[in-house]
Design a protein around this motif. Structure first.
Motif, PDB file in Angstrom:
ATOM      1  N   GLN A  32       6.951   6.869   3.070  1.00  8.46           N
ATOM      2  CA  GLN A  32       6.666   7.238   4.370  1.00  8.46           C
ATOM      3  C   GLN A  32       5.849   6.296   5.068  1.00  8.46           C
ATOM      4  O   GLN A  32       6.081   6.043   6.494  1.00  8.46           O
ATOM      5  N   LEU A  33       4.886   5.486   4.416  1.00 13.22           N
ATOM      6  CA  LEU A  33       4.160   4.541   5.098  1.00 13.22           C
ATOM      7  C   LEU A  33       4.966   3.333   5.467  1.00 13.22           C
ATOM      8  O   LEU A  33       4.810   2.629   6.500  1.00 13.22           O
ATOM      9  N   ARG A  34       6.283   2.934   4.504  1.00 14.40           N
ATOM     10  CA  ARG A  34       6.930   2.065   5.166  1.00 14.40           C
ATOM     11  C   ARG A  34       7.773   2.304   6.163  1.00 14.40           C
ATOM     12  O   ARG A  34       7.958   1.501   7.298  1.00 14.40           O
ATOM     13  N   VAL A  35       8.255   3.476   6.471  1.00 10.87           N
ATOM     14  CA  VAL A  35       8.931   4.043   7.414  1.00 10.87           C
ATOM     15  C   VAL A  35       8.138   4.152   8.652  1.00 10.87           C
ATOM     16  O   VAL A  35       8.448   3.867   9.849  1.00 10.87           O
ATOM     17  N   LEU A  36       6.682   4.568   8.604  1.00 10.75           N
ATOM     18  CA  LEU A  36       5.769   4.502   9.638  1.00 10.75           C
ATOM     19  C   LEU A  36       5.733   2.972  10.451  1.00 10.75           C
ATOM     20  O   LEU A  36       5.706   2.976  11.588  1.00 10.75           O
ATOM     21  N   ALA A  37       5.763   2.143   9.461  1.00  8.55           N
ATOM     22  CA  ALA A  37       5.493   0.554   9.725  1.00  8.55           C
ATOM     23  C   ALA A  37       6.964   0.342  10.553  1.00  8.55           C
ATOM     24  O   ALA A  37       6.572  -0.176  11.793  1.00  8.55           O
ATOM     25  N   ILE A  38       8.135   1.019  10.302  1.00  6.15           N
ATOM     26  CA  ILE A  38       9.523   0.604  11.191  1.00  6.15           C
ATOM     27  C   ILE A  38       9.307   1.286  12.542  1.00  6.15           C
ATOM     28  O   ILE A  38       9.575   0.921  13.486  1.00  6.15           O
ATOM     29  N   ASP A  39       8.686   2.760  12.421  1.00 10.25           N
ATOM     30  CA  ASP A  39       8.392   3.262  13.673  1.00 10.25           C
ATOM     31  C   ASP A  39       7.747   2.406  14.645  1.00 10.25           C
ATOM     32  O   ASP A  39       7.994   2.645  16.009  1.00 10.25           O
ATOM     33  N   VAL A  40       6.582   2.020  14.177  1.00 11.97           N
ATOM     34  CA  VAL A  40       5.613   1.442  14.975  1.00 11.97           C
ATOM     35  C   VAL A  40       6.396   0.170  15.526  1.00 11.97           C
ATOM     36  O   VAL A  40       6.339  -0.483  17.020  1.00 11.97           O
ATOM     37  N   MET A  41       7.188  -0.479  14.876  1.00  7.79           N
ATOM     38  CA  MET A  41       7.956  -1.742  15.300  1.00  7.79           C
ATOM     39  C   MET A  41       8.899  -1.224  16.412  1.00  7.79           C
ATOM     40  O   MET A  41       8.993  -2.159  17.601  1.00  7.79           O
ATOM     41  N   PHE A  42       9.494  -0.260  16.296  1.00  8.71           N
ATOM     42  CA  PHE A  42      10.326   0.487  17.290  1.00  8.71           C
ATOM     43  C   PHE A  42       9.464   0.543  18.619  1.00  8.71           C
ATOM     44  O   PHE A  42       9.919   0.611  19.769  1.00  8.71           O
ATOM     45  N   LEU A  43       8.112   1.183  18.300  1.00 11.05           N
ATOM     46  CA  LEU A  43       7.240   1.456  19.575  1.00 11.05           C
ATOM     47  C   LEU A  43       7.229   0.292  20.259  1.00 11.05           C
ATOM     48  O   LEU A  43       7.252   0.310  21.588  1.00 11.05           O
ATOM     49  N   GLN A  44       6.976  -0.730  19.597  1.00  8.72           N
ATOM     50  CA  GLN A  44       6.672  -2.211  20.194  1.00  8.72           C
ATOM     51  C   GLN A  44       7.781  -2.670  21.005  1.00  8.72           C
ATOM     52  O   GLN A  44       7.708  -3.245  22.078  1.00  8.72           O
TER      53      GLN A  44
END
Length: 117
Positions: free
Chosen positions: A67-79
């Protein structure tokens, strides 16, 4: 209080602070990315090395890591989001993922809490 319990409580505190900041303030995506990286580092350095033969705890640790790895991807999508509606959707997804992570930590802490009663 056991050292393991203290580490998980510290992780929960970090997750809750991040969730609060992501939902109540205009957090900059770059800052969010840095804080998620710090969370991943904390998890890798403080939680992963904890010795625990309990398969249930190990399963939750694996899920937290994912989930932490997917969270990092979510943040990239946010950017990459340009429209306000997309930003809001991404922030909601991030908030939901942080809630899930907090629930995993709570599940790990639960048996210890019951054992102390």
């Amino acid at each position: 209080m056991s050292l393991n319990r203290e580490k998980y409580l510290a992780l929960v505190t970090l997750l809750e602070q991040l969730r609060s900041d992501a939902t109540t303030t205009q957090i900059v995506a770059l800052e969010l990315r840095q804080r998620v990286a710090s969370l991943q580092q904390f998890f890798g350095e403080q939680i992963v090395p904890l010795a625990d033969e309990n398969w249930r705890v190990q399963s939750y640790q694996t899920e937290i890591s994912k989930q932490l790895r997917v969270l990092a991807i979510d943040v990239m999508f946010l950017q990459g989001a340009r429209q306000a509606s997309t930003v809001q959707t991404r922030l909601q997804t991030i908030s939901d993922r942080l809630t899930t992570l907090i629930q995993y930590c709570d599940a790990i802490l639960q048996p210890e809490a019951e054992g102390e009663k």
